[in-house]
Write an enzyme that holds these catalytic residues in place. Structure first.
Site, PDB file in Angstrom:
ATOM      1  N   LYS A 118      -2.057  11.427  38.841  1.00  0.00           N
ATOM      2  CA  LYS A 118      -1.456  12.142  37.693  1.00  0.00           C
ATOM      3  C   LYS A 118      -0.290  12.982  38.194  1.00  0.00           C
ATOM      4  CE  LYS A 118      -2.350  15.824  34.263  1.00  0.00           C
ATOM      5  NZ  LYS A 118      -3.338  16.725  33.629  1.00  0.00           N
ATOM      6  N   ASP A 120       2.744  21.401  33.130  1.00  0.00           N
ATOM      7  CA  ASP A 120       1.956  21.226  31.902  1.00  0.00           C
ATOM      8  C   ASP A 120       1.936  22.526  31.097  1.00  0.00           C
ATOM      9  OD1 ASP A 120       0.212  20.506  29.920  1.00  0.00           O
ATOM     10  OD2 ASP A 120      -1.560  20.374  31.214  1.00  0.00           O
ATOM     11  N   LYS A 135      -0.317  26.174  25.867  1.00  0.00           N
ATOM     12  CA  LYS A 135      -1.296  26.948  26.627  1.00  0.00           C
ATOM     13  C   LYS A 135      -1.007  28.431  26.497  1.00  0.00           C
ATOM     14  CE  LYS A 135      -2.235  23.586  30.321  1.00  0.00           C
ATOM     15  NZ  LYS A 135      -3.665  23.403  30.070  1.00  0.00           N
ATOM     16  N   ASP A 162      -0.058  20.542  38.388  1.00  0.00           N
ATOM     17  CA  ASP A 162      -0.655  19.460  37.603  1.00  0.00           C
ATOM     18  C   ASP A 162      -0.196  18.078  38.092  1.00  0.00           C
ATOM     19  OD1 ASP A 162      -2.560  18.906  35.700  1.00  0.00           O
ATOM     20  OD2 ASP A 162      -1.170  18.919  34.005  1.00  0.00           O
ATOM     21  N   GLU A 188      -2.883  15.694  27.905  1.00  0.00           N
ATOM     22  CA  GLU A 188      -1.785  14.765  28.180  1.00  0.00           C
ATOM     23  C   GLU A 188      -2.034  13.891  29.406  1.00  0.00           C
ATOM     24  OE1 GLU A 188      -1.901  17.680  29.399  1.00  0.00           O
ATOM     25  OE2 GLU A 188      -1.267  17.329  31.462  1.00  0.00           O
ATOM     26  N   ARG A 246      -4.619  12.160  30.385  1.00  0.00           N
ATOM     27  CA  ARG A 246      -5.239  10.870  30.021  1.00  0.00           C
ATOM     28  C   ARG A 246      -4.243   9.961  29.310  1.00  0.00           C
ATOM     29  NH1 ARG A 246      -9.613  14.130  26.537  1.00  0.00           N
ATOM     30  NH2 ARG A 246      -9.071  15.655  28.127  1.00  0.00           N
TER      31      ARG A 246
HETATM   32  N1  BES Z   1      -3.871  20.016  33.428  1.00  0.00           N
HETATM   33  C1  BES Z   1      -4.873  20.383  32.503  1.00  0.00           C
HETATM   34  C2  BES Z   1      -6.228  20.571  33.152  1.00  0.00           C
HETATM   35  C3  BES Z   1      -6.390  21.816  33.977  1.00  0.00           C
HETATM   36  C4  BES Z   1      -6.512  23.054  33.387  1.00  0.00           C
HETATM   37  C5  BES Z   1      -6.475  21.715  35.337  1.00  0.00           C
HETATM   38  C6  BES Z   1      -6.693  24.172  34.163  1.00  0.00           C
HETATM   39  C7  BES Z   1      -6.671  22.826  36.121  1.00  0.00           C
HETATM   40  C8  BES Z   1      -6.774  24.058  35.535  1.00  0.00           C
HETATM   41  C9  BES Z   1      -5.027  19.321  31.422  1.00  0.00           C
HETATM   42  O1  BES Z   1      -3.855  18.662  31.065  1.00  0.00           O
HETATM   43  C10 BES Z   1      -5.491  20.030  30.199  1.00  0.00           C
HETATM   44  O2  BES Z   1      -4.767  20.824  29.699  1.00  0.00           O
HETATM   45  N2  BES Z   1      -6.718  19.727  29.771  1.00  0.00           N
HETATM   46  C11 BES Z   1      -7.280  20.376  28.648  1.00  0.00           C
HETATM   47  C12 BES Z   1      -8.034  19.350  27.855  1.00  0.00           C
HETATM   48  C13 BES Z   1      -8.432  19.855  26.491  1.00  0.00           C
HETATM   49  C14 BES Z   1      -7.228  20.038  25.620  1.00  0.00           C
HETATM   50  C15 BES Z   1      -9.380  18.849  25.878  1.00  0.00           C
HETATM   51  C16 BES Z   1      -8.198  21.466  29.162  1.00  0.00           C
HETATM   52  O3  BES Z   1      -8.848  21.281  30.202  1.00  0.00           O
HETATM   53  O4  BES Z   1      -8.240  22.524  28.556  1.00  0.00           O
HETATM   54 ZN    ZN Z   2      -2.430  18.549  32.523  1.00  0.00          ZN
HETATM   55 MN    MN Z   3      -2.770  19.697  29.564  1.00  0.00          MN
END
Ligand code: BES
Ligand code: ZN
Ligand code: MN
Length: 494
Positions: free
Chosen positions: A263, A268, A275, A286, A347, A349
């Site tokens: 990835k 992000d 966020k 990320d 994003e 996935r």
């Molecule tokens: N890059 C993030 C995951 C992440 C968050 C990794 C914090 C390390 C620390 C990913 O793209 C994401 O934002 N995932 C969301 C999914 C949710 C919207 C279902 C998450 O984990 O909040």
């Molecule tokens: Zn992400």
């Molecule tokens: Mn994300």
């Protein structure tokens, strides 16, 4: 400055004669080292004396420092207790030794593995030295001492039998080069590690190492391939996306390759599902999955094993803008599945699925994707173990075991079909998020759909969610280079 390792056959006495700034001596617990401490090497009596007291009791990580000892050519010698001599004990001992040297200017280091059984842990030893001395330089100004990088330039590793240790030493060298490279790119801020720059990094890796081939696709080629899911993530950004294809073909022409997918979200923000502000800078990490693929290829280039490995890196920013994908938008992946984007922050996935579909063309023996995919995985497993999801028991087992050997741990997570219930959509074939609960698993279930057609698997597949382990926060903020150690160990065991 680059750090150079060299391997030598050294007895304890010979190690003491090496002219270095510092000498580290690994000493397993009393039973094993009896012979070594009784024999007549310069520090024998002193170590024996300490062993008799409770201070140096054989527990891994205990240190004994000697300054200007007779018969020792180095300015300082640190004897390290390596406990029972397990990989973990050895890692702890070297880390303690490096900590004892912190603050001194050590340009030349000798590290002596006095016991034969310890040379199998050479990669662990070299990794611990590299970890302790790593210095980030890419965006440090000219006025700081960090600018010049590692002070440590020369590391002599002394073992009982250098010929026998050659293979483990080469593995260690490749591991350190790969981890340094992964850290370099993971640590860079997003404005110094755009998708374009990641593509250029991959290109120059291939240029410097002709055993690696690299092709970088841009927006036009990706559109032609029909990667509508990947493109939907890039829409909001002014930085053009890149799809990086790396090839290392060291094996037989007929041997099915292993595909690694990383990835590469270079930043992000969450997109329109923005966020919160706190700690958002860490979303520059990320792309740690991508960095681990780059690092693994750097290691393969160094070692040149007889293997075929393909690396795929979908690279993009995830930004909000007037062009950005909106919650509820429906997009079409490369295999024709439509996806309702309920949350633009899910994003990862949406870029990995198109890479999984693309991977099919290589008729791979196995596909492993590596991604900072869900905060939920970090909540479940913390910073110790990565989440491992797989539809193939043998593949899962191989990866888990490699992780144990490399001390780069993972833990198997479930993929029951019930977890996919929440991904149902009224407006598309699938939604990109499910209601709260089991977030790391529902993300993996989403990816699994793109490794199958009509319930049939295309290839053995595993997914490593490294959200909790790829970087450290707080004062030690920075990339861990994980899971380069696991991946390299796994590939080399094939
Ligand atoms: N890059 C993030 C995951 C992440 C968050 C990794 C914090 C390390 C620390 C990913 O793209 C994401 O934002 N995932 C969301 C999914 C949710 C919207 C279902 C998450 O984990 O909040
Ligand atoms: Zn992400
Ligand atoms: Mn994300």
């Amino acid at each position: 400055m680059t750090m150079k390792f060299s391997l030598k056959s050294l007895s304890l006495t010979q190690a003491c004669l090496e002219k270095s700034d510092a000498l580290l001596i690994l000493m397993p617990s009393q039973a094993k080292s009896d012979k070594a401490s009784r024999a007549s090497w310069p520090l024998a009596q002193l170590v024996q004396g300490a062993q008799a007291s409770d201070d140096f009791d054989g527990k891994a990580g205990k240190t004994l420092a000697f300054y200007g000892a007779a018969g020792v050519a180095s300015r300082v010698a640190v004897v390290l207790s390596s406990g029972k001599g397990s990989a973990k004990d050895v890692q702890g001992a070297v880390a303690a030794g490096m900590a004892a040297l912190k603050g001194r200017s050590v340009k030349k280091l000798t590290i002596c593995l006095g016991d034969e059984s310890q040379s199998q842990h050479l990669p662990i030893v070299m990794q611990a030295v590299a970890d302790a001395t790593y210095v980030y330089t890419a965006t440090k100004g000219t006025g700081t001492k960090d600018k010049s990088g590692r002070a440590l330039a020369q590391v002599t590793v002394g073992v009982v039998d250098a010929v026998q240790a050659k293979k483990a030493f080469a593995h260690g060298q490749a591991l350190v080069a790969g981890q340094d490279f992964a850290k370099e790119w993971a640590n860079r801020p997003a404005n110094f590690a755009t998708p374009t720059l990641l593509g250029e990094a991959a290109k120059s890796l291939a240029k410097a190492h002709p055993v690696v081939a690299c092709e970088v696709l841009g927006p036009k080629e990706v559109a032609r391939l029909g990667m509508g899911s990947f493109m939907s993530v890039a829409r909001g950004s002014n930085e053009p996306l890149r799809f990086i294809v790396l090839k290392y073909m060291g094996g037989a022409k007929s041997a099915a390759p292993t595909v690694l997918i990383g990835k590469g979200v270079t930043f992000d923000t969450g997109g329109i599902s923005l966020k919160g502000g706190a700690g958002m800078d860490e979303m520059k990490f990320d792309m740690c999955g991508a960095a681990s693929v780059l690092g693994t290829f750097r290691a393969l280039a160094e070692l040149k094993p007889k293997l075929n490995v393909i690396g795929l890196i979908p690279a993009t920013e995830n930004m909000p803008s007037g062009h950005a994908t909106k919650p509820g938008d429906v997009v079409t992946a490369m295999d024709g599945q439509t996806i309702e984007v309920l949350n633009t922050d899910a994003e990862g996935r949406l870029i990995l699925n198109d890479a999984l579909v693309y991977a099919k063309r290589f008729k791979p023996a196995a596909v492993v994707d590596i991604a900072t995919l869900t905060g939920a995985c970090g909540v479940a497993l913390g910073g110790v173990r990565a989440g491992l999801f797989s539809t193939n028991d043998a593949l899962a087992d191989g990866l888990l075991k490699a992780g144990e050997r490399a001390l780069d741990l993972a833990w198997r997570m479930p993929l029951d079909d019930e977890y996919a219930e929440g991904l149902k959509s009224n407006f598309a074939d699938v939604a990109n998020v499910a209601p709260p609960g089991g977030g790391a698993v529902t993300a993996a279930k989403f990816l699994e759909r793109f490794t199958k057609t009509d319930g049939e698997s295309h290839f053995p597949w595993a997914h490593l969610d490294i959200a909790g382990v790829a970087w450290k926060s707080g004062a030690a903020k920075g990339s861990t280079a994980r899971p380069v150690g696991l991946l390299l160990e796994w590939l080399l065991s094939k």
